[in-house]
Motif scaffolding. Structure first.
Motif, PDB file in Angstrom:
ATOM      1  N   ASP A 255       0.889  -1.183   0.105  1.00  0.00           N
ATOM      2  CA  ASP A 255       0.100  -0.019  -0.039  1.00  0.00           C
ATOM      3  C   ASP A 255       0.914   1.090   0.051  1.00  0.00           C
ATOM      4  O   ASP A 255       1.596   1.460  -1.116  1.00  0.00           O
ATOM      5  CB  ASP A 255      -0.967  -0.082   1.152  1.00  0.00           C
ATOM      6  CG  ASP A 255      -1.918   1.055   1.009  1.00  0.00           C
ATOM      7  OD1 ASP A 255      -2.136   1.677   0.008  1.00  0.00           O
ATOM      8  OD2 ASP A 255      -2.848   1.117   2.152  1.00  0.00           O
ATOM      9  N   HIS A 256       0.895   1.750   1.291  1.00  0.00           N
ATOM     10  CA  HIS A 256       1.965   2.947   1.258  1.00  0.00           C
ATOM     11  C   HIS A 256       3.355   2.326   1.427  1.00  0.00           C
ATOM     12  O   HIS A 256       4.441   3.255   1.509  1.00  0.00           O
ATOM     13  CB  HIS A 256       1.771   3.584   2.395  1.00  0.00           C
ATOM     14  CG  HIS A 256       0.182   4.663   2.105  1.00  0.00           C
ATOM     15  ND1 HIS A 256       0.158   5.476   1.102  1.00  0.00           N
ATOM     16  CD2 HIS A 256      -0.845   4.557   2.854  1.00  0.00           C
ATOM     17  CE1 HIS A 256      -1.224   5.720   1.111  1.00  0.00           C
ATOM     18  NE2 HIS A 256      -1.582   5.417   2.320  1.00  0.00           N
ATOM     19  N   GLY A 257       3.535   1.014   1.882  1.00  0.00           N
ATOM     20  CA  GLY A 257       4.682   0.609   1.917  1.00  0.00           C
ATOM     21  C   GLY A 257       4.443  -0.965   2.039  1.00  0.00           C
ATOM     22  O   GLY A 257       3.554  -1.430   1.285  1.00  0.00           O
ATOM     23  N   VAL A 258       5.461  -1.653   2.387  1.00  0.00           N
ATOM     24  CA  VAL A 258       4.988  -3.456   2.053  1.00  0.00           C
ATOM     25  C   VAL A 258       4.390  -3.688   3.466  1.00  0.00           C
ATOM     26  O   VAL A 258       4.779  -3.182   4.731  1.00  0.00           O
ATOM     27  CB  VAL A 258       6.497  -3.994   2.363  1.00  0.00           C
ATOM     28  CG1 VAL A 258       6.155  -5.493   2.421  1.00  0.00           C
ATOM     29  CG2 VAL A 258       7.538  -3.573   1.502  1.00  0.00           C
ATOM     30  N   LEU A 259       2.985  -4.108   3.217  1.00  0.00           N
ATOM     31  CA  LEU A 259       2.158  -4.747   4.244  1.00  0.00           C
ATOM     32  C   LEU A 259       2.666  -5.741   5.188  1.00  0.00           C
ATOM     33  O   LEU A 259       3.235  -6.848   4.351  1.00  0.00           O
ATOM     34  CB  LEU A 259       0.783  -5.009   3.695  1.00  0.00           C
ATOM     35  CG  LEU A 259       0.182  -3.887   2.762  1.00  0.00           C
ATOM     36  CD1 LEU A 259      -1.131  -4.313   2.050  1.00  0.00           C
ATOM     37  CD2 LEU A 259      -0.301  -2.718   3.696  1.00  0.00           C
ATOM     38  N   LEU A 272      10.023 -11.215   5.375  1.00  0.00           N
ATOM     39  CA  LEU A 272       9.637  -9.997   6.473  1.00  0.00           C
ATOM     40  C   LEU A 272      10.348  -8.646   6.013  1.00  0.00           C
ATOM     41  O   LEU A 272      10.803  -8.813   5.147  1.00  0.00           O
ATOM     42  CB  LEU A 272      10.353 -10.239   7.794  1.00  0.00           C
ATOM     43  CG  LEU A 272       9.800 -11.666   8.322  1.00  0.00           C
ATOM     44  CD1 LEU A 272      10.568 -12.998   8.112  1.00  0.00           C
ATOM     45  CD2 LEU A 272       9.860 -11.373   9.848  1.00  0.00           C
ATOM     46  N   ALA A 273       9.509  -7.629   6.408  1.00  0.00           N
ATOM     47  CA  ALA A 273      10.330  -6.266   6.250  1.00  0.00           C
ATOM     48  C   ALA A 273      10.206  -5.425   7.350  1.00  0.00           C
ATOM     49  O   ALA A 273       9.310  -5.616   8.272  1.00  0.00           O
ATOM     50  CB  ALA A 273       8.989  -5.633   4.965  1.00  0.00           C
ATOM     51  N   VAL A 274      11.204  -4.772   7.535  1.00  0.00           N
ATOM     52  CA  VAL A 274      11.536  -3.769   8.802  1.00  0.00           C
ATOM     53  C   VAL A 274      11.857  -2.461   8.161  1.00  0.00           C
ATOM     54  O   VAL A 274      12.697  -2.024   7.271  1.00  0.00           O
ATOM     55  CB  VAL A 274      12.627  -4.449   9.474  1.00  0.00           C
ATOM     56  CG1 VAL A 274      12.162  -5.701  10.115  1.00  0.00           C
ATOM     57  CG2 VAL A 274      13.715  -4.640   8.933  1.00  0.00           C
ATOM     58  N   GLY A 275      11.791  -1.331   9.196  1.00  0.00           N
ATOM     59  CA  GLY A 275      12.135  -0.258   8.854  1.00  0.00           C
ATOM     60  C   GLY A 275      11.360   0.806   8.030  1.00  0.00           C
ATOM     61  O   GLY A 275      10.131   0.425   8.099  1.00  0.00           O
ATOM     62  N   ALA A 278       8.319  -0.887   5.935  1.00  0.00           N
ATOM     63  CA  ALA A 278       7.263  -1.612   6.590  1.00  0.00           C
ATOM     64  C   ALA A 278       6.025  -0.625   7.063  1.00  0.00           C
ATOM     65  O   ALA A 278       6.206   0.168   7.887  1.00  0.00           O
ATOM     66  CB  ALA A 278       7.975  -2.200   7.805  1.00  0.00           C
ATOM     67  N   GLU A 279       4.843  -1.331   6.679  1.00  0.00           N
ATOM     68  CA  GLU A 279       3.982  -0.671   6.671  1.00  0.00           C
ATOM     69  C   GLU A 279       2.928  -1.581   7.969  1.00  0.00           C
ATOM     70  O   GLU A 279       2.459  -2.610   7.334  1.00  0.00           O
ATOM     71  CB  GLU A 279       2.766  -0.398   5.776  1.00  0.00           C
ATOM     72  CG  GLU A 279       1.579   0.481   6.132  1.00  0.00           C
ATOM     73  CD  GLU A 279       0.467   0.810   4.692  1.00  0.00           C
ATOM     74  OE1 GLU A 279      -0.660   0.942   5.046  1.00  0.00           O
ATOM     75  OE2 GLU A 279       1.197   0.820   3.883  1.00  0.00           O
ATOM     76  N   VAL A 280       3.115  -1.465   9.074  1.00  0.00           N
ATOM     77  CA  VAL A 280       2.821  -2.344  10.207  1.00  0.00           C
ATOM     78  C   VAL A 280       1.309  -2.384  10.382  1.00  0.00           C
ATOM     79  O   VAL A 280       0.545  -1.224  10.564  1.00  0.00           O
ATOM     80  CB  VAL A 280       3.402  -2.129  11.299  1.00  0.00           C
ATOM     81  CG1 VAL A 280       3.311  -2.967  12.387  1.00  0.00           C
ATOM     82  CG2 VAL A 280       5.018  -2.231  11.223  1.00  0.00           C
ATOM     83  N   ARG A 281       0.589  -3.489  10.636  1.00  0.00           N
ATOM     84  CA  ARG A 281      -0.767  -3.470  11.172  1.00  0.00           C
ATOM     85  C   ARG A 281      -0.695  -3.252  12.779  1.00  0.00           C
ATOM     86  O   ARG A 281      -0.669  -4.127  13.512  1.00  0.00           O
ATOM     87  CB  ARG A 281      -1.332  -4.744  11.135  1.00  0.00           C
ATOM     88  CG  ARG A 281      -3.032  -4.907  11.135  1.00  0.00           C
ATOM     89  CD  ARG A 281      -3.449  -6.066  10.757  1.00  0.00           C
ATOM     90  NE  ARG A 281      -2.926  -6.588   9.224  1.00  0.00           N
ATOM     91  CZ  ARG A 281      -2.840  -7.791   8.846  1.00  0.00           C
ATOM     92  NH1 ARG A 281      -2.845  -8.725   9.956  1.00  0.00           N
ATOM     93  NH2 ARG A 281      -2.586  -8.152   7.659  1.00  0.00           N
ATOM     94  N   HIS A 282      -0.592  -1.832  13.023  1.00  0.00           N
ATOM     95  CA  HIS A 282      -0.450  -1.464  14.439  1.00  0.00           C
ATOM     96  C   HIS A 282      -1.747  -1.738  15.245  1.00  0.00           C
ATOM     97  O   HIS A 282      -2.767  -1.328  14.684  1.00  0.00           O
ATOM     98  CB  HIS A 282       0.079  -0.187  14.549  1.00  0.00           C
ATOM     99  CG  HIS A 282       0.684   0.029  15.813  1.00  0.00           C
ATOM    100  ND1 HIS A 282      -0.126   0.623  17.036  1.00  0.00           N
ATOM    101  CD2 HIS A 282       1.787   0.474  16.385  1.00  0.00           C
ATOM    102  CE1 HIS A 282       0.647   1.006  18.095  1.00  0.00           C
ATOM    103  NE2 HIS A 282       2.004   0.732  17.594  1.00  0.00           N
ATOM    104  N   PRO A 283      -1.702  -2.244  16.491  1.00  0.00           N
ATOM    105  CA  PRO A 283      -3.080  -2.265  17.168  1.00  0.00           C
ATOM    106  C   PRO A 283      -3.586  -1.113  17.665  1.00  0.00           C
ATOM    107  O   PRO A 283      -4.767  -1.089  17.726  1.00  0.00           O
ATOM    108  CB  PRO A 283      -2.482  -3.300  18.632  1.00  0.00           C
ATOM    109  CG  PRO A 283      -1.069  -2.814  18.758  1.00  0.00           C
ATOM    110  CD  PRO A 283      -0.541  -2.773  17.159  1.00  0.00           C
TER     111      PRO A 283
END
Length: 416
Positions: A255-259, A272-275, A278-283
């Motif tokens: 999306d805006h980054g790697v989901l 995996l993707a970091v930094g 990374a577009e994280v599914r944040h709680p």
């Protein structure tokens, strides 16, 4: 058979990922692919102490070269990854070599945004992302008299502060009506505008560049209103784009980054993707991608745990910091786009010593920024994590401690 874990990206996130794998006693082969010739280093000093000549590369290298040897990490410097092939579990390098992997981490970071304008690739035009960029810019600051910076974001303002320490005349051109408008909003943007004006920086707000003037090297910039700003050097600091080429070519969800999920796994369970990417599914915030140093520092531990089959989730609050002149600032939290919010200030902006808090319509603290006030990070994080609706008048009253959430809390109508 021993497993092979490959990390693509030679910045802080990549180095911390291989470190976390070895700390968790992963016994297999570990390879770190770095496009730059230098071993991984942290990037914040490039626009601060290193640019100002107050730090050496060794001061902000993630590890000395010997660490990679001692920890049996194959460090591939000056190596660019050009393709990712999930079907065959291979990463392709620029020389057409293919490396097999069992698990792979993308830590490819960002690259500076470019402007589609005449003159942007001319001698005397600078970008700031890598060590070599900082070396060239520092050399320029030691010899030029006039610098124009296009973009009043964090990089632009930090470089402006360093340039003033060299005695350089600085003009900053910004399209928005205040610096840092998207990051901090108008009130705090105005605070940073005043800070730079006090130190002799000329700001050209709500302004756009039409051309970089370069008949024989940079001579200045022309604005869309026809005015011209003479310059001996120009820094283009208009943001960064995540390096998504490998992920896109591999067909990963983007999306805006790697989901990625909370364990930092992409749509492919072995990647995996970091930094920055990374577009994280944040709680707390849903899909979240921020280009902050703290993500590169802390996400790798979660990624390493996930790769090794352990349950782990990245739930950290966004965090970033800046140093400009005698001002030090830390920011915790996140204000989602479209959320109605207001800023309240605890302390004095005139004295440049305060904590600014962003409240939503329910008067919960979404984010807070401490300026020249230190030792309050844990208190701020606790206040944000509490989700408590606060009494703004108490929040800004220094008689109330930021630790005393119960005293700051707004009581429901009719409660005792």
């Amino acid at each position: 058979m021993s497993e092979t874990f490959v990390v693509v990206g030679g910045g802080l996130a990549g180095a911390k990922t291989v470190e976390a794998l070895r700390e968790r006693e992963f016994p297999g082969r570990v390879e770190l692919i770095c496009e730059e010739e230098a071993p991984p280093y942290e990037r914040p000093p490039l626009s601060k102490d290193y640019l100002a000549g107050r730090a050496e590369v060794a001061d902000f290298a993630v590890h000395p070269r010997e660490w990679y040897v001692r920890n049996d990490v194959e460090l591939r410097l000056g190596t660019r990854a050009t393709g990712l092939h999930p079907g065959s579990h291979e990463i392709e390098l620029a020389d057409s070599t293919r490396l097999g992997y069992d698990k792979l981490v993308l830590a490819t970071g960002s690259r500076p945004r470019r402007l589609p304008l005449p003159g942007t690739d001319s001698r005397g035009v600078h970008y700031l992302r890598r060590l070599g960029d900082a070396d060239r810019l520092a050399a320029a600051l030691r010899r030029v008299e006039r610098l124009v910076i296009v973009g009043a974001g964090w990089i632009g303002l930090e470089v402006a502060a360093v340039a003033r320490s060299y005695g350089v005349e600085v003009h900053v051109v910004e399209a928005a009506r205040q610096p840092l408008l998207l990051s901090l909003g108008p009130r705090m943007g105005e605070f940073f505008a005043d800070l730079h004006r006090e130190h002799g920086v000329t700001l050209h707000l709500s302004s756009h560049v039409s051309e970089i003037m370069t008949p024989s090297g940079v001579t200045g910039v022309r604005l869309t209103d026809g005015s011209e700003l003479p310059a001996d050097a120009v820094l283009l600091a208009v943001g960064a784009r995540p390096e998504l080429g490998l992920a896109e070519g591999a067909g990963l969800d983007i999306d805006h980054g790697v989901l990625v999920d909370t364990g930092l796994t992409t749509s492919d369970p072995d990647i995996l993707a970091v930094g920055d990417i990374a577009e994280v599914r944040h709680p707390s915030f849903g899909g979240l991608r921020v280009e902050h140093w703290a993500n590169a520092l802390k996400q790798p531990a979660v990624a390493a745990a996930t790769m090794l089959g352990h349950s782990a989730s990245y739930t950290e609050l966004p965090y970033f910091f800046t140093d400009q002149y005698d001002l030090g600032m830390e920011y915790h939290g996140f204000v989602p786009a479209g959320v109605e919010e207001r800023v309240v200030v605890r302390g004095s902006t005139d004295e440049q010593r305060f904590v600014a808090c962003w409240l939503d319509s329910s008067e919960r603290v979404l984010a807070a920024m401490n300026v020249n006030v230190f030792g309050v990070a844990e208190s701020i994080r606790g206040l944000i994590h509490s989700g408590a609706s606060v009494v703004p008048e108490r929040l800004v009253d220094t008689a109330y401690s930021l630790d005393d959430i119960e005293a700051l809390r707004k009581r429901p109508v009719g409660s005792a």
